[in-house]
Structures are given as C-alpha cells and as structure tokens.
Design an enzyme around this catalytic site. Structure first.
Site, PDB file in Angstrom:
ATOM      1  N   HIS A  83       0.844  -1.198   0.000  1.00  0.00           N
ATOM      2  CA  HIS A  83       0.000   0.000   0.000  1.00  0.00           C
ATOM      3  C   HIS A  83       0.877   1.245   0.000  1.00  0.00           C
ATOM      4  O   HIS A  83       1.792   1.352   0.810  1.00  0.00           O
ATOM      5  CB  HIS A  83      -0.919   0.012   1.228  1.00  0.00           C
ATOM      6  CG  HIS A  83      -2.116  -0.874   1.076  1.00  0.00           C
ATOM      7  ND1 HIS A  83      -3.286  -0.664   1.753  1.00  0.00           N
ATOM      8  CD2 HIS A  83      -2.319  -1.989   0.319  1.00  0.00           C
ATOM      9  CE1 HIS A  83      -4.167  -1.587   1.421  1.00  0.00           C
ATOM     10  NE2 HIS A  83      -3.601  -2.411   0.549  1.00  0.00           N
ATOM     11  N   TYR A 212      -9.380   5.421   7.298  1.00  0.00           N
ATOM     12  CA  TYR A 212      -9.484   5.797   8.719  1.00  0.00           C
ATOM     13  C   TYR A 212     -10.570   6.875   8.800  1.00  0.00           C
ATOM     14  O   TYR A 212     -10.439   7.936   8.180  1.00  0.00           O
ATOM     15  CB  TYR A 212      -8.168   6.373   9.226  1.00  0.00           C
ATOM     16  CG  TYR A 212      -7.064   5.358   9.424  1.00  0.00           C
ATOM     17  CD1 TYR A 212      -6.282   4.930   8.359  1.00  0.00           C
ATOM     18  CD2 TYR A 212      -6.798   4.824  10.680  1.00  0.00           C
ATOM     19  CE1 TYR A 212      -5.261   3.998   8.528  1.00  0.00           C
ATOM     20  CE2 TYR A 212      -5.775   3.897  10.867  1.00  0.00           C
ATOM     21  CZ  TYR A 212      -5.020   3.484   9.791  1.00  0.00           C
ATOM     22  OH  TYR A 212      -4.014   2.575   9.973  1.00  0.00           O
ATOM     23  N   PRO A 304      -3.961   0.746  18.637  1.00  0.00           N
ATOM     24  CA  PRO A 304      -3.659   0.236  17.290  1.00  0.00           C
ATOM     25  C   PRO A 304      -3.926   1.228  16.154  1.00  0.00           C
ATOM     26  O   PRO A 304      -3.625   0.931  15.008  1.00  0.00           O
ATOM     27  CB  PRO A 304      -4.562  -0.982  17.168  1.00  0.00           C
ATOM     28  CG  PRO A 304      -5.586  -0.844  18.212  1.00  0.00           C
ATOM     29  CD  PRO A 304      -5.009  -0.026  19.295  1.00  0.00           C
ATOM     30  N   LYS A 308       1.218   0.375  15.012  1.00  0.00           N
ATOM     31  CA  LYS A 308       2.609   0.359  15.464  1.00  0.00           C
ATOM     32  C   LYS A 308       2.971  -0.832  16.336  1.00  0.00           C
ATOM     33  O   LYS A 308       4.147  -1.154  16.496  1.00  0.00           O
ATOM     34  CB  LYS A 308       2.894   1.643  16.272  1.00  0.00           C
ATOM     35  CG  LYS A 308       2.874   2.895  15.434  1.00  0.00           C
ATOM     36  CD  LYS A 308       4.012   2.923  14.435  1.00  0.00           C
ATOM     37  CE  LYS A 308       3.804   3.985  13.384  1.00  0.00           C
ATOM     38  NZ  LYS A 308       4.219   3.526  12.054  1.00  0.00           N
ATOM     39  N   TYR A 396       3.617   7.215   9.842  1.00  0.00           N
ATOM     40  CA  TYR A 396       2.825   6.015   9.545  1.00  0.00           C
ATOM     41  C   TYR A 396       3.703   4.917   8.929  1.00  0.00           C
ATOM     42  O   TYR A 396       3.589   3.750   9.296  1.00  0.00           O
ATOM     43  CB  TYR A 396       1.671   6.347   8.597  1.00  0.00           C
ATOM     44  CG  TYR A 396       0.649   5.231   8.483  1.00  0.00           C
ATOM     45  CD1 TYR A 396       0.719   4.289   7.447  1.00  0.00           C
ATOM     46  CD2 TYR A 396      -0.377   5.093   9.419  1.00  0.00           C
ATOM     47  CE1 TYR A 396      -0.202   3.258   7.349  1.00  0.00           C
ATOM     48  CE2 TYR A 396      -1.311   4.062   9.327  1.00  0.00           C
ATOM     49  CZ  TYR A 396      -1.214   3.150   8.286  1.00  0.00           C
ATOM     50  OH  TYR A 396      -2.119   2.123   8.196  1.00  0.00           O
TER      51      TYR A 396
HETATM   52  P1  FAS Z   1       1.858 -11.209  22.011  1.00  0.00           P
HETATM   53  O1  FAS Z   1       0.890 -10.831  23.111  1.00  0.00           O
HETATM   54  O2  FAS Z   1       1.378 -11.297  20.619  1.00  0.00           O
HETATM   55  O3  FAS Z   1       2.515 -12.639  22.355  1.00  0.00           O
HETATM   56  C1  FAS Z   1       2.893 -12.946  23.675  1.00  0.00           C
HETATM   57  C2  FAS Z   1       2.898 -14.470  23.794  1.00  0.00           C
HETATM   58  O4  FAS Z   1       3.342 -14.811  25.101  1.00  0.00           O
HETATM   59  C3  FAS Z   1       1.499 -15.055  23.619  1.00  0.00           C
HETATM   60  O5  FAS Z   1       1.530 -16.115  22.686  1.00  0.00           O
HETATM   61  C4  FAS Z   1       1.135 -15.542  25.013  1.00  0.00           C
HETATM   62  O6  FAS Z   1       0.343 -16.705  24.982  1.00  0.00           O
HETATM   63  C5  FAS Z   1       2.500 -15.832  25.604  1.00  0.00           C
HETATM   64  N1  FAS Z   1       2.529 -15.793  27.076  1.00  0.00           N
HETATM   65  C6  FAS Z   1       1.858 -14.942  27.886  1.00  0.00           C
HETATM   66  N2  FAS Z   1       2.143 -15.232  29.184  1.00  0.00           N
HETATM   67  C7  FAS Z   1       3.001 -16.293  29.169  1.00  0.00           C
HETATM   68  C8  FAS Z   1       3.639 -17.055  30.188  1.00  0.00           C
HETATM   69  N3  FAS Z   1       3.459 -16.786  31.476  1.00  0.00           N
HETATM   70  N4  FAS Z   1       4.464 -18.071  29.800  1.00  0.00           N
HETATM   71  C9  FAS Z   1       4.666 -18.349  28.491  1.00  0.00           C
HETATM   72  N5  FAS Z   1       4.078 -17.676  27.477  1.00  0.00           N
HETATM   73  C10 FAS Z   1       3.252 -16.655  27.833  1.00  0.00           C
HETATM   74  N6  FAS Z   1      -1.029  -4.126  16.650  1.00  0.00           N
HETATM   75  C11 FAS Z   1      -1.144  -3.520  15.458  1.00  0.00           C
HETATM   76  O7  FAS Z   1      -0.136  -3.059  14.917  1.00  0.00           O
HETATM   77  N7  FAS Z   1      -2.388  -3.407  14.852  1.00  0.00           N
HETATM   78  C12 FAS Z   1      -3.519  -3.938  15.427  1.00  0.00           C
HETATM   79  O8  FAS Z   1      -4.610  -3.830  14.896  1.00  0.00           O
HETATM   80  C13 FAS Z   1      -3.428  -4.601  16.659  1.00  0.00           C
HETATM   81  N8  FAS Z   1      -4.542  -5.159  17.253  1.00  0.00           N
HETATM   82  C14 FAS Z   1      -4.407  -5.779  18.481  1.00  0.00           C
HETATM   83  C15 FAS Z   1      -5.520  -6.368  19.142  1.00  0.00           C
HETATM   84  C16 FAS Z   1      -5.380  -6.986  20.400  1.00  0.00           C
HETATM   85  C17 FAS Z   1      -6.584  -7.625  21.090  1.00  0.00           C
HETATM   86  C18 FAS Z   1      -4.125  -7.020  21.025  1.00  0.00           C
HETATM   87  C19 FAS Z   1      -3.962  -7.655  22.392  1.00  0.00           C
HETATM   88  C20 FAS Z   1      -3.021  -6.463  20.383  1.00  0.00           C
HETATM   89  C21 FAS Z   1      -3.157  -5.840  19.113  1.00  0.00           C
HETATM   90  N9  FAS Z   1      -2.071  -5.275  18.434  1.00  0.00           N
HETATM   91  C22 FAS Z   1      -2.161  -4.657  17.242  1.00  0.00           C
HETATM   92  C23 FAS Z   1      -0.789  -5.336  18.976  1.00  0.00           C
HETATM   93  C24 FAS Z   1      -0.256  -6.716  18.680  1.00  0.00           C
HETATM   94  O9  FAS Z   1      -0.231  -6.923  17.305  1.00  0.00           O
HETATM   95  C25 FAS Z   1       1.054  -6.807  19.357  1.00  0.00           C
HETATM   96  O10 FAS Z   1       1.850  -5.652  19.100  1.00  0.00           O
HETATM   97  C26 FAS Z   1       1.808  -8.039  18.991  1.00  0.00           C
HETATM   98  O11 FAS Z   1       0.977  -9.135  19.248  1.00  0.00           O
HETATM   99  C27 FAS Z   1       3.078  -8.045  19.840  1.00  0.00           C
HETATM  100  O12 FAS Z   1       3.589  -9.298  19.780  1.00  0.00           O
HETATM  101  P2  FAS Z   1       4.267  -9.947  21.069  1.00  0.00           P
HETATM  102  O13 FAS Z   1       5.159  -8.935  21.709  1.00  0.00           O
HETATM  103  O14 FAS Z   1       4.828 -11.232  20.600  1.00  0.00           O
HETATM  104  O15 FAS Z   1       3.083 -10.176  22.126  1.00  0.00           O
HETATM  105  C1  PHB Z   2      -5.617  -4.229  10.783  1.00  0.00           C
HETATM  106  O1  PHB Z   2      -5.693  -4.508   9.574  1.00  0.00           O
HETATM  107  O2  PHB Z   2      -5.874  -5.064  11.690  1.00  0.00           O
HETATM  108  C2  PHB Z   2      -5.189  -2.841  11.193  1.00  0.00           C
HETATM  109  C3  PHB Z   2      -4.710  -1.978  10.233  1.00  0.00           C
HETATM  110  C4  PHB Z   2      -4.315  -0.693  10.610  1.00  0.00           C
HETATM  111  C5  PHB Z   2      -4.425  -0.297  11.931  1.00  0.00           C
HETATM  112  C6  PHB Z   2      -4.904  -1.188  12.903  1.00  0.00           C
HETATM  113  C7  PHB Z   2      -5.295  -2.462  12.528  1.00  0.00           C
HETATM  114  O3  PHB Z   2      -4.052   0.956  12.294  1.00  0.00           O
END
Ligand code: FAS
Ligand code: PHB
Length: 405
Positions: A83, A212, A304, A308, A396
């Site tokens: 994109h 957005y 989100p 980032k 961005y």
């Molecule tokens: P994660 O949380 O992905 O992974 C952590 C891992 O550690 C998990 O698999 C968990 O099961 C494990 N864990 C936890 N406790 C543990 C323990 N005690 N022992 C062993 N393992 C354990 N980012 C965006 O850029 N755009 C988005 O739209 C977006 N939407 C999101 C929606 C939600 C609901 C959440 C929670 C996050 C969102 N994020 C988004 C951010 C997300 O993408 C994170 O930045 C990304 O998952 C970060 O990855 P990790 O640091 O690996 O953490």
């Molecule tokens: C998504 O595709 O999940 C998404 C894209 C852009 C954002 C947040 C989430 O800023």
C-alpha cells in the site's frame, strides 16, 4: 527475587530462554538461530490458540526487512498487499495521504499478524529447535544474576532451563514484567475511554487502500487481509460486550460512519471473527533488568490506530538479537547495556504518534461538541498542508531506525 524450586526437575541448558511464542518470541528465535545463538522458546498456549488471535495488519519496511533477514518473507511478498497510501475520512469526504510521494518512495505491507506468526512457526518447526507449547506455571528466577533460570510444567512434569539471558516476549499479561520488583520498574499508562470492535469477514475490501474515519458517531477503520478478506473496526464504549453486536448491527453502524460512496460499495457478509480490544498507551522503563530483557507487548502497548504494535515489537527484537549476537560473537556488552535506551527512544516516538492519531480520530465523550469541531479543523489543516500530511506519512510508514542520531 525468588529462587528455583528444589523438586526433581528435568534440566535443560541454553544461551537464551525466550518466554512467549507470539511474533516477538518467534522472530527473536529465528534471528538468533540465523546468528548461531541457541535459544529455547516456552509458550503458555497451543499453536492453534496463538494463531487464532486476530491482531495487526500493517507492516512497516523495517519489519518486512527483518522477516526477510529471518528467512520467512517469501509468502509475505507473494500474498501481502503493498500500500502506497491510505484515506482519511471526515465530514463525509475522503482525502488520500500519499505515503509514497510524501516519504521518498516508502510504503507499507498489508499482511496479517496471523500469517506472520504462521510463517515464523513453520520456520521454527523446520529448524527442529526446541519450542515448548502449552507450558504451565512458567516462572523466571535469579535474573538479577548471570545465571537466570526459567521453570515450567509440561504434561505434569517439572522442567528447569538454565541460561545466560531471558527474553521476556510474553505480552502485556505475561509473567516476565510482572516478576520485576516494583521498585526497579516504572510503568507509564494511559487508558482510553473506548475500545475497538473488530470484525473479520470473507468479503472483498470496500476500498483498495485503508480508510481511517473520524465520524461524529465514532471512529471506524476499513482494513483488509487480501482481495477477498476484510478487517473492519468500530470504536465502541468500554461497557459494550461483543455478544451485543450482531453482524447486521455491525454493518449498519459501519455504513453510518462511512462516506456515501463507501457505504454503498460496502459488501457485507458473515463474520468469521469478532472481538473487542481495549485501547491503552503503556510503556515500561527500563526494558532490561539484569539478565531479563523485555521485548514487544511485554514492555509497551500502543493504541492500534497507528498500526505500530507489531512493528515496535519487531524493532525491539532487532536490537535484542544484535545485542545477544555481539555478546557471544564479539564478547561485547555494548548492545546489552544500551538495549533499553535504544528501544525506548523508538518506543516513545511511536507511542506519541499512536496517541496523537487516536486523539485525532476518535470521539471523546467528555470533549463535547467542540471536541468534534476542533478535530475536524485539525484534519482540514492536515490534508491541506504539505508539511502536515508529510508528518502523518513519515510516522505512519515508520521513522528510520537511526532517526535523530
Ligand atoms: P503477544 O501478546 O502477541 O505474544 C505474547 C505471547 O506470550 C502469547 O503467545 C502468550 O500466549 C505468551 N505468554 C503470555 N504469558 C506467558 C507465560 N506466562 N508463559 C509463556 N508464554 C506466555 N497491533 C497492530 O499493529 N495493529 C492492530 O490492529 C493490533 N490489534 C491488536 C488487538 C489486540 C486484542 C491485542 C492484544 C493487540 C493488538 N495489536 C495490534 C498489537 C499486537 O499486534 C502486538 O503488538 C503483537 O501481538 C506483539 O507481539 P508480542 O510482543 O509477541 O506479544
Ligand atoms: C488491521 O488490519 O488489523 C489494522 C490496520 C491498521 C491499523 C490497525 C489495525 O491501524
């Protein structure tokens, strides 16, 4: 800090023990493998559970380059969507932010976090390197010494991993940050008065780029995963429960927040995933505690809006992998000793942009009608100002790793 149990345990030894097999942990494991550094990954959930979490969708160039460096970029390049811009919608009209022209040719890749995680899981499995899924009672010990340990239970059997370093990649609700003594850590937090209701559907995206939307009814985001799979978000009150939102109610509300053309073009269908995520800004200082290093959501959370979260996790991992590689290959402590300050400069910049973009695009109940008018005035300025649009664009696509150096 507490010490390891004295019960009989199966003993393991590695250089780096990675807690968490989300994108941070898996990417770190793959990059360390490429660098010849041993690592064991311990994950609380099953692979299916990890893959079932629908999260990020937009990758910065830094993240794409890291996935290539890790040897897992093939499917991203084949199936991801490049994109070069996105639309900002306000007062019923859409205005394109031209990322490509505003940033000297930079772009972003739309490729779901689920696919990134799947690619990393497959690569890890192909290496045959130890990854423990469904580990329970994971605990970290003695990370204020040069001989930290990680203990866990698997199928009722106790295990102890002795290592040089622990990488806390266990997300916001993980055990690693929670194990740091309160007097050694500072947590900065801002919780937003709303959440994002996300819906995934096998329907063609409403537009070829992301939209957005700032609407008096609340924020909306039109994103995508492919030409046949769409991802949409609606700002909802924190009191809402996902069960309250039927698919029809979601689509009807989304239409009300879009411009007439998008509302008419929108193809609706059954949701294949629907969930509500809270929004917060959260940063931990420092990110290193002796032999424990936090990376990704374990150390910081961004709303989100700025896409980032996953990208910050990737840059943390880049710094952490080079720090560990320098330690083992060059016998240098420079990387490990400067890890936290290197990450935090980038983390705070991304946190600032994510907070700013969230504040601009969402409806804040307490700001009253003037709040909406002030947001619309700022949006009007931004889309008519070359400097203003460039500021949005360069944040961005992701600031260069050496920005400001
Ligand atoms: P994660 O949380 O992905 O992974 C952590 C891992 O550690 C998990 O698999 C968990 O099961 C494990 N864990 C936890 N406790 C543990 C323990 N005690 N022992 C062993 N393992 C354990 N980012 C965006 O850029 N755009 C988005 O739209 C977006 N939407 C999101 C929606 C939600 C609901 C959440 C929670 C996050 C969102 N994020 C988004 C951010 C997300 O993408 C994170 O930045 C990304 O998952 C970060 O990855 P990790 O640091 O690996 O953490
Ligand atoms: C998504 O595709 O999940 C998404 C894209 C852009 C954002 C947040 C989430 O800023």
């Amino acid at each position: 800090m507490n010490t390891a149990s004295t019960a009989p345990q199966t003993q393991h030894r590695t250089q780096v023990c990675i807690v968490g097999a989300g994108p941070s942990g898996l990417l770190l494991g793959q990059l360390l493998h490429k660098a010849g550094v041993d690592a064991i990954i311990v994950e609380r959930q099953s692979p299916e559970y990890v893959l079932g979490r629908i999260r990020a969708g937009v990758l910065e160039q830094v993240t794409m380059d890291l996935l290539d460096e890790a040897g897992v970029g093939q499917r991203m390049h084949a199936e991801g969507l490049v994109h070069t811009g996105f639309d900002m919608l306000f007062k019923g009209e859409r205005h394109r932010i031209d990322l490509h022209s505003m940033t000297g040719g930079k772009q972003v890749m739309v490729y779901g976090q689920t696919e990134v995680t799947r690619d990393l899981m497959d690569a890890r499995q192909a290496t045959g390197l130890p990854t423990v899924y469904e580990a329970s009672d994971v605990a970290i010990h003695d990370f204020d010494t040069a001989s930290p340990k990680v203990t866990y239970t698997k199928d009722g059997h106790a295990h102890t991993i002795s290592c040089d370093f622990i990488a806390g990649c266990d997300g916001f609700h993980g055990v690693c940050r929670a194990s740091v003594p309160k007097q050694s850590i500072t947590e900065f937090e801002k919780v937003y008065p709303f959440g994002w209701l996300g819906l995934l559907s096998d329907t063609p995206p409403v537009h070829h780029e992301l939209i957005y939307a700032n609407s008096p009814r609340g924020f909306a985001l039109c994103s995508q995963r492919s030409h046949t799979r769409s991802r949409y978000y609606l700002q909802v009150p924190l009191t809402d429960k996902v069960e309250q939102w039927s698919d029809d109610a979601f689509w009807a509300e989304l239409r009300l927040r879009l411009d007439p053309q998008a509302a008419q073009t929108l193809v609706t269908g059954a949701s294949i995933e629907k969930s509500i995520a809270p929004l917060r800004s959260f940063v931990t200082e420092p990110m290193r505690f002796g032999s424990l290093f936090l990376a990704g959501d374990a150390a910081h959370i961004v709303p989100p809006t700025g896409a980032k979260g996953l990208n910050l996790a990737a840059s943390d991992v880049k710094y952490l992998c080079s720090a560990f590689t320098e330690f083992y290959k060059d016998h240098s402590r420079t990387g490990v000793d400067h890890y936290s300050e290197r990450c935090l400069r980038r983390v705070w910049r991304a946190s600032r942009f994510s907070w700013w973009f969230t504040s601009l695009m969402h409806r804040f109940p307490d700001n009253g009608e003037i709040g909406q008018k002030l947001q619309e005035a700022e949006l009007d300025y931004l889309i008519h100002s070359e400097a203003g649009s460039r500021s949005v664009a360069e944040n961005y696509v992701g600031l260069p790793l050496n920005f400001g150096e």
